[in-house]
Design an enzyme around this catalytic site. Structure first.
Site, short mmCIF file in Angstrom:
data_model
loop_
_atom_site.label_atom_id
_atom_site.label_comp_id
_atom_site.label_asym_id
_atom_site.label_seq_id
_atom_site.Cartn_x
_atom_site.Cartn_y
_atom_site.Cartn_z
N SER A 556 5.34 1.48 -6.53
CA SER A 556 5.86 1.14 -4.89
C SER A 556 8.05 1.23 -4.90
O SER A 556 7.88 0.87 -6.52
CB SER A 556 5.72 -0.35 -4.17
N TYR A 569 4.14 -8.93 -3.16
CA TYR A 569 3.96 -8.07 -3.50
C TYR A 569 5.26 -7.57 -4.21
O TYR A 569 4.45 -6.29 -5.51
CB TYR A 569 4.02 -7.07 -1.48
#
Length: 679
Positions: A556, A569
């Site tokens: 990400s 996350y």
């Protein structure tokens, strides 16, 4: 426009015959019909023949798969036939006999159909018929089985001369309904489509009954002690353990896709005393050995032998097989023969476990296995009433390295970039993973669709084309056992794994003080730990295969960019990002490349965003959830929304063959976020 009535009857007959494997094998055999139509040029009648074209399959034949030829021109070729030494030249002449545009290319058997004086002709490869054709005293047995209603034709390579031979046999034997072609198959004829089909089935079923009634009880000999089949679970466990090494054996010259079969037919054959002798004799019918190669590689150990001993012996046998195949080529090659195409086996037999078959794609591998089952049935039939006696090795070579066969291979379309590669994608039941699975399959890969949601995984696998293209596995990536089972499923479905995409993930967006230890552990278990476990299993398989491989992490932008309310996350994505670097450094010596993709703002089609992450992020930014994709796009340099397909494009770019010397790389797919530029 509806097909001509004779062509329609031919298609219906072909479908009925081709739908039953007792009658013929996949893409094997051909059928024809003759009739009168109107010549669009003269307006007069013209005699035509419709015949299955080259490479088609009777069971699924369509009108487009028929070659349509003018009978007057086809029969006129007899007057210019230069003799058996130059009979291959006649195949090109068939093109000048074609009627109209379109249709399939005429096959090598076109002369057989055109020259035989019958309105309808079937040429088939039933196991029962080939068993008689490959028996040492096949001619005598044919007479005993059929009397004078079926005539024996000695072995001759398919071609124009064989067509002349069969035509002469029919003319000399007006009472005959067909013939057994030595070492090959059967040909039947009739005045109508119904009569021809009836004659074909009569020959096949009569031969079956003859072999059953006359045959001895154990044509393959007694069971070898210790070679009995393992239990189903033990077989599959052993097959999965051997699969990477077996695939390496089949892929030294070029990578191959595999298929595993543990049917009773195969297991019984391999448990019997005569299987080494019969396997060494090889297959006979040209359709068989073109798919299976001249003979298989047989592991000569019981299934309970220690695994390391079996692996070592497999490697020894492979070296011997390659030497023997090269010697076979040298014995028979002429100065103008095509170059040797490779010396690896297409069929590997493992007593007590089953059969591995290989090809350029899953369908080819599966069909090769089906053909070897046909060959086992032929051997059983021949040994039951006589002795199995396939055609001479020199004749097999003439077929395998036939100039016409070489020309057919050269006409094959160029393989897709990921052909022969087997991909396993986690989280592939939706969103980014689903898009990746679709792109990899479109580029030629076989895909294992791995997802926690079994229903979603099955739906995606079906979308990709079913078992010859994709299989679904249910896997929780936090479970070592489920990951191991997923890879076993991949090994049994396709023979190995070459490309793994770590995509499975979830996200919980909370400020630091609201993030619980459970939130932290869950995200790290799925993404950081899950990626580690999947990569470890992938590396084990890829190392054992010796074919290199690719591991891709879907990380990400958050792996390098610090944003608010996202500690768990972002931290686990940073973990994944560093796994890429660590594994790239460690696995490079095995030819395994490890790279990553850093997406951002993938809202539409995203499983994570649909699962609540979108609402959480929208609340963080103070916008409506349906405007989130637009919001993300406007904060990028390119002002473009990122879709799952864009991430899939990056995965293909990393694995499709152009970046062969790239490892340890992260590709941003975020439409340009300057704060996340890699430094």
């Amino acid at each position: 426009m509806a097909p001509h009535p004779e062509a329609a009857a031919l298609l219906a007959r072909s479908h009925r015959l081709g739908s039953d494997p007792r009658n013929t094998n996949y893409a094997g055999g051909n059928a024809s019909a003759k009739g009168t139509d109107t010549d669009p040029v003269t307006g007069g009648d013209v005699e035509l023949m419709w015949v299955k074209g080259s490479g088609g399959d009777l069971g699924t034949l369509t009108e487009a798969g028929l070659a349509v030829l003018r009978l007057d021109r086809l029969r006129a070729l007899v007057d210019v036939y230069p003799g058996v030494e130059r009979e291959d030249e006649m195949v090109a002449a068939f093109d000048y006999c074609l009627h109209g545009k379109g249709g399939a290319a005429p096959s090598i058997d076109t002369a057989m159909h055109g020259l035989v004086d019958a309105a309808h002709v079937d040429h088939l490869h039933p196991d029962s018929g080939i068993a008689l054709a490959c028996a040492a005293d096949g001619e005598k047995l044919t007479a005993e089985c059929f009397g004078d209603s079926v005539v024996w034709v000695p072995w001759r390579r398919p071609g124009f001369q064989l067509g002349l031979d069969i035509a002469a046999v029919k003319e000399a034997n007006p009472q005959a309904i067909g013939c057994i072609l030595g070492g090959h198959g059967i040909t039947a004829w009739g005045a109508t489509a119904e009569e021809c089909e009836r004659n074909s089935l009569h020959m096949i079923r009569t031969a079956e009954a003859f072999l059953t009634e006359r045959g001895k009880a154990e044509p393959f000999g007694p069971v070898i002690e210790g070679y009995e089949a393992l239990s189903e679970s033990e077989r599959r466990e052993r097959a999965a353990a051997l699969a990477p090494y077996v695939r390496a054996v089949a892929s030294q010259d070029r990578p191959q896709v595999g298929h595993f079969t543990d049917s009773d037919v195969v297991l019984d054959f391999l448990a019997r005393a005569e299987h080494p002798r019969l396997a060494a004799l090889g297959t006979s019918c040209p359709d068989h050995f073109l798919r299976t190669k001249v003979r298989p590689l047989v592991l000569d150990l019981p299934p309970t032998a220690p695994l390391d001993e079996a692996i070592a012996r497999l490697k020894e046998l492979h070296a011997e097989y390659r030497e023997e195949y090269a010697a076979y080529y040298e014995r028979h090659a002429e100065p103008d023969s095509p170059a040797m195409r490779g010396a690896d086996p297409a069929i590997v037999l493992v007593p007590g476990v089953g059969m591995f078959s290989f090809g350029k794609d899953k369908q080819t591998a599966r069909v090769a296995g089906e053909f070897y089952v046909n060959a086992i049935n032929v051997m059983r039939g021949a040994e039951a009433v006589s002795t199995y006696a396939p055609i001479e090795e020199s004749e097999k070579f003439r077929i395998e390295y036939w100039a016409l066969e070489e020309a057919k291979l050269r006409r094959m379309p160029k393989p897709k970039p990921l052909a022969t590669r087997v991909a396993l994608v986690t989280g592939a039941g939706s969103g980014i993973g689903k898009a990746i699975a679709h792109r990899l399959a479109a580029e030629g890969a076989c895909v294992v669709v791995a997802d926690l949601n079994a229903e979603n995984a099955a739906a995606v696998a079906e979308e990709l084309g079913g078992p010859d293209k994709a299989v679904a596995v249910t896997v929780d990536v936090t479970s070592e056992e489920q990951i191991a089972e997923a890879f076993k499923a991949a090994l049994l479905a396709f023979g190995g794994v070459d490309l793994v995409v770590n995509n499975a993930g979830i996200s919980i967006s909370k400020p630091l003080l609201e993030t619980t230890a459970k939130d932290w552990d869950l995200q790290h278990d799925i993404m950081a730990r899950g990626s580690f476990l999947v990569s470890r299993e992938a590396a084990r398989v890829m190392r054992d295969q010796g074919l290199g491989g690719d591991i891709v992490y879907i990380a990400s932008k958050n792996a390098v960019f610090a944003g608010p309310n996202n500690i768990a996350y972002s931290a686990t994505k940073a973990d994944q990002a560093h796994q890429v670097r660590l594994l790239a450094a460690e696995l490079g010596e095995h030819g395994i490349r490890v790279n990553g993709v850093n997406p951002d703002g993938v809202v539409r089609g995203s499983g994570i965003f649909a699962g609540g992450w979108g609402a959480q992020r929208a609340a963080t930014y103070g916008i409506e959830e349906e405007k989130l994709g637009e919001f993300y796009a406007q904060r990028t340099i390119l002002k473009r929304e990122v879709l799952p397909e864009h991430v899939a494009n990056a995965v293909f770019a990393l694995t499709g063959g152009d970046l062969t010397h790239t490892t340890g790389l992260h590709i941003p797919v975020d439409a340009g976020v300057a704060a996340a530029f890699l430094r």
